[in-house]
Design a protein around this motif. Structure first.
Motif, PDB file in Angstrom:
ATOM      1  N   SER A  41       0.848  -1.192   0.000  1.00  8.20           N
ATOM      2  CA  SER A  41       0.000   0.000   0.000  1.00  8.20           C
ATOM      3  C   SER A  41       0.877   1.233   0.000  1.00  8.20           C
ATOM      4  O   SER A  41       1.893   1.276   0.697  1.00  8.20           O
ATOM      5  N   CYS A  55      -6.731   0.544 -13.531  1.00 11.83           N
ATOM      6  CA  CYS A  55      -6.168  -0.776 -13.251  1.00 11.83           C
ATOM      7  C   CYS A  55      -6.002  -1.525 -14.571  1.00 11.83           C
ATOM      8  O   CYS A  55      -6.962  -1.694 -15.319  1.00 11.83           O
ATOM      9  N   GLU A  59      -5.840  -6.311  -9.147  1.00 11.39           N
ATOM     10  CA  GLU A  59      -6.819  -5.497  -8.427  1.00 11.39           C
ATOM     11  C   GLU A  59      -6.101  -4.421  -7.633  1.00 11.39           C
ATOM     12  O   GLU A  59      -5.037  -4.658  -7.067  1.00 11.39           O
ATOM     13  N   THR A  61      -7.102  -1.407  -4.650  1.00 12.49           N
ATOM     14  CA  THR A  61      -8.114  -0.845  -3.767  1.00 12.49           C
ATOM     15  C   THR A  61      -7.666   0.541  -3.351  1.00 12.49           C
ATOM     16  O   THR A  61      -6.552   0.723  -2.858  1.00 12.49           O
ATOM     17  N   TYR A  63      -8.357   3.811  -0.998  1.00 16.52           N
ATOM     18  CA  TYR A  63      -8.973   4.211   0.268  1.00 16.52           C
ATOM     19  C   TYR A  63      -8.926   5.724   0.405  1.00 16.52           C
ATOM     20  O   TYR A  63      -7.927   6.349   0.040  1.00 16.52           O
ATOM     21  N   SER A  69     -13.597   2.692   0.695  1.00 13.58           N
ATOM     22  CA  SER A  69     -12.749   2.169  -0.382  1.00 13.58           C
ATOM     23  C   SER A  69     -13.559   1.783  -1.605  1.00 13.58           C
ATOM     24  O   SER A  69     -14.777   1.607  -1.535  1.00 13.58           O
ATOM     25  N   THR A  70     -12.833   1.676  -2.701  1.00 17.98           N
ATOM     26  CA  THR A  70     -13.371   1.108  -3.931  1.00 17.98           C
ATOM     27  C   THR A  70     -12.296   0.208  -4.505  1.00 17.98           C
ATOM     28  O   THR A  70     -11.107   0.543  -4.444  1.00 17.98           O
ATOM     29  N   THR A  71     -12.689  -0.942  -5.017  1.00 14.78           N
ATOM     30  CA  THR A  71     -11.726  -1.875  -5.595  1.00 14.78           C
ATOM     31  C   THR A  71     -11.879  -1.884  -7.101  1.00 14.78           C
ATOM     32  O   THR A  71     -12.982  -2.042  -7.624  1.00 14.78           O
ATOM     33  N   GLU A  73     -10.900  -3.532 -10.712  1.00 16.20           N
ATOM     34  CA  GLU A  73     -10.430  -4.709 -11.438  1.00 16.20           C
ATOM     35  C   GLU A  73      -9.989  -4.244 -12.815  1.00 16.20           C
ATOM     36  O   GLU A  73     -10.079  -3.063 -13.146  1.00 16.20           O
ATOM     37  N   ASN A  90      -2.629  -2.959  -2.999  1.00 12.42           N
ATOM     38  CA  ASN A  90      -2.826  -4.230  -3.686  1.00 12.42           C
ATOM     39  C   ASN A  90      -2.998  -5.274  -2.588  1.00 12.42           C
ATOM     40  O   ASN A  90      -2.028  -5.717  -1.985  1.00 12.42           O
ATOM     41  N   GLU A  91      -4.238  -5.633  -2.318  1.00 11.14           N
ATOM     42  CA  GLU A  91      -4.532  -6.566  -1.237  1.00 11.14           C
ATOM     43  C   GLU A  91      -4.618  -8.008  -1.713  1.00 11.14           C
ATOM     44  O   GLU A  91      -4.968  -8.900  -0.948  1.00 11.14           O
ATOM     45  N   SER A  92      -4.271  -8.237  -2.971  1.00 11.33           N
ATOM     46  CA  SER A  92      -4.330  -9.588  -3.529  1.00 11.33           C
ATOM     47  C   SER A  92      -2.976 -10.284  -3.404  1.00 11.33           C
ATOM     48  O   SER A  92      -2.004  -9.701  -2.916  1.00 11.33           O
TER      49      SER A  92
END
Length: 116
Positions: A41, A55, A59, A61, A63, A69-71, A73, A90-92
């Motif tokens: 992050s 993107c 993915e 996200t 904040y 938040s909005t993610t 794709e 990037n939480e993936s």
């Protein structure tokens, strides 16, 4: 006309694995291609530039300062107003790739000259 070869473009790595590449642009707008590793992050920050984040892979996200938040794709985008505090994560478990557009344009000085 000003052409920028991706392999020769100015590159900046604010943190290991978080790479940014400066594409063709001007003082009015700039484009920065970036890679964000899994679990990474950016810090919460704001700037004088309006920003569109697109993107391209994986993915991302985004904040705001309240934690909303909005993610995004693949091929999703978000617009951020000037001075709007935000962070991009990037939480993936996969590499994420994106494109940032800034208006007015900016240089990597935003990160290199930044005071925490």
């Amino acid at each position: 006309m000003k052409s920028v070869d991706f392999a020769d473009a100015d590159t900046y790595e604010p943190e290991e694995g978080w790479r940014r590449v400066s594409l063709a642009g001007s003082e009015k707008f700039t484009f920065e291609w970036f890679e964000k590793p899994p679990g990474h992050s950016s810090p919460i920050h704001d700037h004088e530039n309006e920003q569109v984040c697109l993107c391209l892979e994986g993915e991302l996200t985004i904040y705001d300062e309240e934690g909303e938040s909005t993610t995004l794709e693949r091929f999703d985008s978000v617009w951020l107003d000037a001075w709007e505090p935000h962070r991009v994560a990037n939480e993936s478990d996969e590499l994420a790739v994106g494109l940032d557009v800034f208006a007015p344009g900016r240089s990597f000085d935003f990160w290199t000259d930044r005071e925490e």
